[in-house]
Scaffold this motif. Structure first.
Motif, mmCIF file in Angstrom:
data_model
loop_
_atom_site.group_PDB
_atom_site.id
_atom_site.type_symbol
_atom_site.label_atom_id
_atom_site.label_comp_id
_atom_site.label_asym_id
_atom_site.label_seq_id
_atom_site.Cartn_x
_atom_site.Cartn_y
_atom_site.Cartn_z
ATOM 1 N N LYS A 273 -14.330 -57.806 -10.070
ATOM 2 C CA LYS A 273 -13.551 -58.423 -8.822
ATOM 3 C C LYS A 273 -14.414 -59.069 -7.568
ATOM 4 N N ALA A 274 -15.649 -58.946 -7.653
ATOM 5 C CA ALA A 274 -16.565 -59.015 -6.467
ATOM 6 C C ALA A 274 -16.567 -60.435 -6.359
ATOM 7 N N ASP A 275 -16.580 -60.762 -4.785
ATOM 8 C CA ASP A 275 -16.826 -62.132 -4.500
ATOM 9 C C ASP A 275 -18.267 -62.607 -4.510
ATOM 10 N N ASP A 276 -18.962 -61.654 -3.911
ATOM 11 C CA ASP A 276 -20.473 -61.894 -3.984
ATOM 12 C C ASP A 276 -21.108 -60.957 -4.994
ATOM 13 N N PHE A 277 -21.387 -61.269 -6.200
ATOM 14 C CA PHE A 277 -21.805 -60.499 -7.016
ATOM 15 C C PHE A 277 -23.058 -60.034 -6.738
ATOM 16 N N ASP A 278 -24.074 -60.690 -6.232
ATOM 17 C CA ASP A 278 -25.612 -59.881 -6.007
ATOM 18 C C ASP A 278 -25.418 -59.062 -5.088
ATOM 19 N N LYS A 279 -24.341 -59.258 -3.831
ATOM 20 C CA LYS A 279 -24.149 -58.137 -2.948
ATOM 21 C C LYS A 279 -23.700 -56.892 -3.523
ATOM 22 N N ALA A 280 -22.578 -57.233 -4.222
ATOM 23 C CA ALA A 280 -21.803 -56.047 -4.870
ATOM 24 C C ALA A 280 -22.937 -55.098 -6.025
ATOM 25 N N LEU A 281 -23.614 -55.890 -6.583
ATOM 26 C CA LEU A 281 -24.500 -55.168 -7.533
ATOM 27 C C LEU A 281 -25.823 -54.370 -6.778
ATOM 28 N N THR A 282 -26.065 -54.948 -5.788
ATOM 29 C CA THR A 282 -27.033 -54.355 -4.986
ATOM 30 C C THR A 282 -26.498 -52.875 -4.307
ATOM 31 N N GLU A 283 -25.097 -53.112 -4.011
ATOM 32 C CA GLU A 283 -24.541 -52.027 -3.168
ATOM 33 C C GLU A 283 -24.442 -50.923 -4.295
ATOM 34 N N ILE A 284 -23.985 -51.202 -5.717
ATOM 35 C CA ILE A 284 -23.846 -50.279 -6.585
ATOM 36 C C ILE A 284 -24.989 -49.443 -7.019
ATOM 37 N N ILE A 285 -26.060 -50.167 -7.092
ATOM 38 C CA ILE A 285 -27.411 -49.601 -7.415
ATOM 39 C C ILE A 285 -27.689 -48.563 -6.250
ATOM 40 N N ARG A 286 -27.835 -49.199 -5.018
ATOM 41 C CA ARG A 286 -28.024 -48.274 -3.755
ATOM 42 C C ARG A 286 -27.121 -47.089 -3.593
ATOM 43 N N ASP A 287 -26.072 -47.232 -3.845
ATOM 44 C CA ASP A 287 -24.965 -46.197 -3.541
ATOM 45 C C ASP A 287 -25.099 -45.163 -4.865
ATOM 46 N N THR A 288 -25.763 -45.579 -5.864
ATOM 47 C CA THR A 288 -25.900 -44.633 -6.995
ATOM 48 C C THR A 288 -26.934 -43.806 -6.803
ATOM 49 N N VAL A 289 -27.895 -44.351 -6.222
ATOM 50 C CA VAL A 289 -29.388 -43.850 -5.771
ATOM 51 C C VAL A 289 -29.052 -42.690 -4.818
ATOM 52 N N LYS A 290 -28.427 -43.173 -3.611
ATOM 53 C CA LYS A 290 -28.126 -42.190 -2.612
ATOM 54 C C LYS A 290 -27.379 -41.025 -3.239
ATOM 55 N N LYS A 291 -26.393 -41.052 -4.024
ATOM 56 C CA LYS A 291 -25.311 -40.012 -4.172
ATOM 57 C C LYS A 291 -26.029 -39.181 -5.479
ATOM 58 N N HIS A 292 -26.777 -39.770 -6.266
ATOM 59 C CA HIS A 292 -27.095 -39.166 -7.437
ATOM 60 C C HIS A 292 -28.640 -39.001 -7.644
ATOM 61 N N LYS A 293 -29.354 -39.048 -6.804
ATOM 62 C CA LYS A 293 -30.860 -38.931 -6.742
ATOM 63 C C LYS A 293 -30.992 -37.482 -6.952
ATOM 64 N N ARG A 294 -30.083 -36.533 -6.676
ATOM 65 C CA ARG A 294 -30.658 -35.073 -6.874
ATOM 66 C C ARG A 294 -30.789 -34.651 -8.284
ATOM 67 N N ILE A 295 -30.392 -35.693 -9.215
ATOM 68 C CA ILE A 295 -30.548 -35.341 -10.653
ATOM 69 C C ILE A 295 -32.005 -35.811 -11.058
ATOM 70 N N ILE A 296 -32.615 -36.613 -10.350
ATOM 71 C CA ILE A 296 -33.884 -37.126 -10.587
ATOM 72 C C ILE A 296 -34.840 -36.169 -10.303
ATOM 73 N N PHE A 297 -35.761 -35.607 -11.133
ATOM 74 C CA PHE A 297 -36.836 -34.532 -10.960
ATOM 75 C C PHE A 297 -38.013 -34.889 -11.622
ATOM 76 N N ASN A 298 -39.126 -35.302 -11.165
ATOM 77 C CA ASN A 298 -40.283 -35.722 -11.769
ATOM 78 C C ASN A 298 -41.203 -34.470 -12.010
ATOM 79 N N GLY A 299 -41.003 -33.361 -11.360
ATOM 80 C CA GLY A 299 -42.075 -32.480 -11.434
ATOM 81 C C GLY A 299 -42.039 -31.465 -12.834
ATOM 82 N N ASN A 300 -42.679 -30.351 -12.663
ATOM 83 C CA ASN A 300 -42.659 -29.530 -13.736
ATOM 84 C C ASN A 300 -41.260 -28.496 -13.892
ATOM 85 N N ASN A 301 -40.525 -28.665 -14.874
ATOM 86 C CA ASN A 301 -39.373 -28.125 -15.094
ATOM 87 C C ASN A 301 -39.421 -26.718 -15.382
#
Ligand code: ADP
Ligand code: MG
Length: 696
Positions: free
Chosen positions: A481-509
Motif C-alpha cells: 500500500k506504500a506510496d514511497d516504497f523505499d521509505k516504507a521499507l527503511t521504516e519497517i527495517i528500522r522499526d523492527t530493529v528498534k522494537k526487537h533488538k532485545r532478541i539479538i545477543f552475540n555473547g556467550n549464552n
C-alpha cells in the motif's frame, strides 16, 4: 568409483525413476500435483500405483505400507502384501490407485489429545505425493499424512506441509514487491545435524534404565569424563568407523545425503550431518536416519542412543536445524546480495526472522520441549532455555546504523553503495561462529540449536515457517500500500530493529550474566516443559495458526494435551524403573557386600581378637547409613508417585511431576551413586559409566 552414484537413491521412487517409468502424460500430471497441488484423478493414480508396484517388486518388495508420522514423534507403518487371489487359485501382485491414495489403519491407539473418542476411532492416511516413496525391509513405503475421521490432523507432517505453502505465498508477495517476476515458488530448505551416542550392546542389555528409558537413571561420575576434550573430532575408532560406513550406505540407498561424520565432545558421542534439502524431505530423511542409526547399530553389536541426556555429567545430544529460504530459480534469500536492492531484500527477510523469533520465542521453545530435552535446556547446558538470536558483530553494526540513521562505515566495505534510502551494503562472510546461540545466523542460513536429538524436526520447521510467514505477511501488507516504497521499507527495517533488538545477543549464552541480562530484557526463560507448554494455547498463538490455516484451535489443544501427557508418562516410567532398579538390584547388592564385610570382620576377630578391623567396620558403618538413607528415598519417591493420583488436571499433573516426582528421583539417584562409589565392583549390579562410555 561409480559404485556410490549407482547406490545412491536406488531404493527411492524418485523423479528419475518416475520419468523413466511413467507414461509421459502421467508423469506430467503427477509433476503438476507435486509442484502445484493439482488433484490427481483416479486414472493417473492407478497408473502411478501400478508402476510403483512393478518397480518395488523388481527390487524384491512384497508389501506396501503407508508411512506416517503420528504425534508419538516416531514413524508408523502397517504392512499389506501386494498379493491378490485369482479365480484359479493363484496369486498375483496388485496395487491400486485407491490403495496408494488412502489408507485406513485401525488407529485408535495413536495419541490424539481428545480429538477422537474411541467410537469414532478411525483415522486415515492420505498420500503425500511431494515426498518420494521408498523401499525399506521389503516394503514399499508411501509417505502419507495422518488425519482423524473428521479431518483434523493427527500427525507432524500435515501442519508442516501447510506451513510450507504459507511461507511460499508470503515470500512471493515480498519478491514481487522487489520487482521479481521469474520466481514461482519459494521453498524452505533444511539440513539437520544429528548427534548420538554409541555403546556396546552387551553392556546396554544389563541396564534396565537404558532399555526402558533410553537414559541412565543411576551412575556415579567416572574418573574421566570429557574434561580432556580428547574425543571431539578425534580419530574414529575402527568399530565406530565400520558402523558409520555401513550407515552411510544404508542412508545413500534411501537417497539421504549423509555427508559429514565426526566424533563429538562427550566420550562415545558422534554426529552425522546431511546435505540440506526441501523441508518435508529433510523431515522424512531425519526420521529415517534415526531409524537406520538404531538398526545398523544392532548389526555391529552396538546400541545407538538418541536420548537427549543418556549420561549425567557429560554433554547431552541435540539436533541442529539449519534453515533457509530458496527460490525455484536457485537463489538463497538469506544470502546477502551484491546490489543495493538485493541487500534491502535480504535485510527485509532478516527483519522478518528477527521480529518473528522475538514475538514467538515461546513457540520455538515449545518445539524443542520434552522430558528428555529438559535435561539440556533447563540445566543451562547447550543451549539454555532462553531463545535469542546471534547475527554476528558486523551485521549487528549494520542494524545499529540503520536504527540510528547514521552512516554505516563498515570494516570491510568502503563505499556505501546505497540505493535504497540509507540501507548500507552488507559485508560478505561476516558471520563469525557462535556455538552457544540457540538461533544463529551462519552466513546464509539460520541454525536453530535447541532441538533434542530424538525430536522430529517437523514441529520446529512448522513453527519457523509460520512465524516468518506471519511477519512477511505484515510487511507485505504495508509495502503493497506504500506510496514511497523505499521509505516504507527503511521504516519497517528500522522499526523492527528498534522494537526487537532485545532478541539479538552475540555473547556467550552459557554465562550466568546472560540469565540476568535476558531477564532485564524481558525475554522468556521457560526452563521446563510444563512451564513452556501453556504458551501453546496463548491467544496470540491460537490466532497465528488459525490465520495461516496451519492448525485449528482444536488441533492445537490436542497437541498441547498430547505433549503434556507424554511428559507425565515419561517421568512416571522413569520413576518406576528407578524404583525397580533400586529395590531389586542396588539394595540386594549392597546388602550382600555389607554381609561380606561383616563376615570378613568376624573372621578376623575369631582369628586374632585384637587385630584392627577399622576399615571393615568403617565401611560397614558408612554403607549402612547410606543404605538407610537410600531406603528412605525409595519410600519418598513411592509416596510422591502415589500422590500423583490427586492431580487430575494434566497441566497441574505435569507441574507436580516436575517439582515433586523429579526432585525425589534426583535425591534417590544421588544416594544410589554414593553407594556405587563405596561398593566393590563385583557386587555392583550393572555396568558403570566408565564401562559404558569407554568400552568401544
Ligand atoms: P556447521 O554448522 O558445522 O558450520 P555447515 O555450515 O557446513 O556446518 O552446515 C551445517 C548444515 O547446514 C549441513 O547440514 C548443511 O547442509 C546445512 N545447510 C547449508 N546451507 C543450507 C541452506 N541454505 N539451507 C539449509 N541448510 C543448509
Ligand atoms: Mg552446526
Amino acid at each position: 568409483m561409480s559404485l556410490i552414484p549407482a547406490l545412491f537413491g536406488s531404493l527411492v521412487f524418485n523423479d528419475t525413476v518416475m520419468k523413466e517409468r511413467l507414461p509421459k502424460e502421467t508423469y506430467t500430471a503427477l509433476k503438476n500435483t507435486i509442484e502445484n497441488g493439482t488433484p490427481l484423478d483416479s486414472n493417473v493414480a492407478n497408473i502411478v500405483a501400478n508402476t510403483m508396484k512393478d518397480w518395488a517388486v523388481e527390487k524384491g518388495a512384497t508389501h506396501f505400507t503407508h508411512w506416517f508420522q503420528p504425534m508419538t514423534g516416531i514413524t508408523a507403518e502397517k504392512h499389506d502384501s501386494f498379493i491378490s487371489p485369482t479365480d484359479d487359485g493363484r496369486a498375483i501382485m496388485e496395487f491400486s490407485g485407491k490403495e496408494l491414495i488412502k489408507g485406513e489403519p485401525d488407529a485408535s491407539s495413536f495419541p490424539n489429545g481428545g480429538i477422537r473418542a474411541t467410537f469414532e476411532a478411525r483415522g486415515y492416511t492420505a498420500w503425500d505425493p511431494t515426498s518420494y516413496a521408498f523401499i525399506k525391509d521389503g516394503s514399499l513405503c508411501i509417505p502419507t499424512a495422518f488425519c482423524a475421521y473428521g479431518g483434523e490432523s493427527l500427525d507432524k507432517k500435515t501442519p508442516l506441509l501447510r506451513s510450507m505453502e504459507t511461507i511460499n505465498t508470503q515470500a512471493l508477495r515480498i519478491l514481487r514487491l522487489f520487482g521479481n517476476k521469474d520466481v514461482t515458488r519459494v521453498i524452505t530448505t533444511v539440513g539437520a545435524e544429528q548427534e548420538y551416542f554409541l555403546i556396546d550392546r552387551k553392556l546396554y542389555e544389563k541396564r534396565r534404565d537404558l532399555i526402558l528409558c533410553g537414559r541412565t537413571l543411576f551412575g556415579a561420575k567416572p574418573p574421566k569424563g570429557q574434561e580432556l576434550e580428547d574425543h571431539y573430532f578425534g580419530a574414529i575408532k575402527t568399530r565406530v568407523s565400520e558402523y558409520m560406513k555401513d550407515l552411510d550406505k544404508e542412508l545413500w540407498r534411501l537417497g539421504i545425503l549423509s555427508k559429514t561424520k565426526h566424533n563429538e565432545v562427550a566420550p562415545a558421542q558422534h554426529e552425522l550431518a546431511p546435505i540440506f534439502t526441501t523441508t518435508n524431505t529433510a523431515t522424512d530423511h531425519n526420521q529415517l536416519t534415526m531409524e537406520m542409526m538404531k538398526k545398523v547399530a544392532e548389526r555391529h553389536g552396538l546400541v545407538c542412543l538418541l536420548h537427549e541426556k543418556p549420561f549425567a555429567g557429560v554433554n547431552g545430544s541435540g539436533k541442529h536445524n539449519n534453515w533457509s529460504l530458496c527460490t525455484n530459480t536457485g537463489v538463497n534469500l538469506f544470502e546477502p546480495g551484491k546490489s543495493p536492492y538485493e541487500n534491502a531484500q535480504f535485510l527485509l527477510f532478516l527483519s522478518a526472522v528477527i521480529k518473528g523469533v522475538d514475538e514467538y520465542q515461546d513457540l520455538l521453545r515449545i518445539s524443542a520441549a520434552g522430558a528428555g530435552n529438559d535435561h539440556r535446556l533447563g540445566a543451562n547446558e547447550a543451549p539454555p532455555a532462553i531463545v535469542s538470536m546471534f547475527i554476528g558483530d558486523d551485521l549487528a553494526e549494520v542494524l545499529d546504523a540503520i536504527e540510528s540513521g547514521a552512516e554505516y562505515k563498515g570494516k570491510k566495505v568502503k563505499s556505501m553503495n546505497v540505493g535504497v534510502d540509507v540501507l548500507p551494503n552488507i559485508p560478505k562472510d561476516s558471520t563469525d561462529r557462535n556455538r552457544t546461540s540457540p538461533f544463529a545466523f551462519t552466513g546464509n542460513k539460520f541454525e536453530f540449536r535447541m532441538l533434542g536429538s530424538s525430536d522430529s524436526i517437523a514441529c520446529t520447521n512448522m513453527m519457523i515457517n509460520t512465524i516468518v510467514a506471519e511477519e512477511l505477511c505484515g510487511f507485505a501488507d504495508i509495502l503493497e500500500k506504500a506510496d514511497d516504497f523505499d521509505k516504507a521499507l527503511t521504516e519497517i527495517i528500522r522499526d523492527t530493529v528498534k522494537k526487537h533488538k532485545r532478541i539479538i545477543f552475540n555473547g556467550n549464552n552459557y554465562s550466568d550474566d546472560w540469565l540476568d541480562e535476558a531477564e532485564k530484557r524481558g525475554l522468556l526463560n521457560l526452563r521446563t516443559t510444563p512451564e513452556a507448554l501453556p504458551y501453546y494455547v496463548a491467544e496470540k498463538n491460537l490466532k497465528l495458526f488459525k490465520k495461516h490455516k496451519i492448525l485449528t484451535e482444536r488441533e492445537i489443544r490436542s497437541r498441547y494435551e498430547i505433549l503434556l501427557e507424554n511428559y507425565c508418562k515419561v517421568l512416571n516410567i522413569e520413576a518406576l524403573t528407578m524404583l525397580d532398579m533400586a529395590k531389586k538390584d542396588i539394595l540386594p547388592a549392597v546388602v550382600t557386600y555389607v554381609k561380606e564385610l561383616t563376615e570378613a570382620a568376624l573372621a578376623k576377630k575369631s582369628l586374632m581378637p585384637g587385630i584392627d578391623r577399622s576399615v571393615e567396620e568403617s565401611l560397614i558403618g558408612r554403607l549402612s547409613t547410606l543404605l538407610n538413607r537410600f531406603y528412605g528415598k525409595i519410600g519418598e519417591l513411592e509416596l510422591a508417585l502415589g500422590e500423583s493420583k490427586n492431580h487430575t488436571d494434566i497441566q497441574d499433573l505435569s507441574y507436580y511431576y516436575q517439582s515433586e516426582v523429579f526432585a525425589r528421583m534426583q535425591e534417590l539417584r544421588a544416594t544410589g551413586d554414593e553407594l556405587e562409589s563405596l561398593t566393590a565392583s563385583k557386587y555392583w549390579p550393572f555396568p558403570i559409566y566408565a564401562d559404558l562410555l569407554f568400552s568401544i
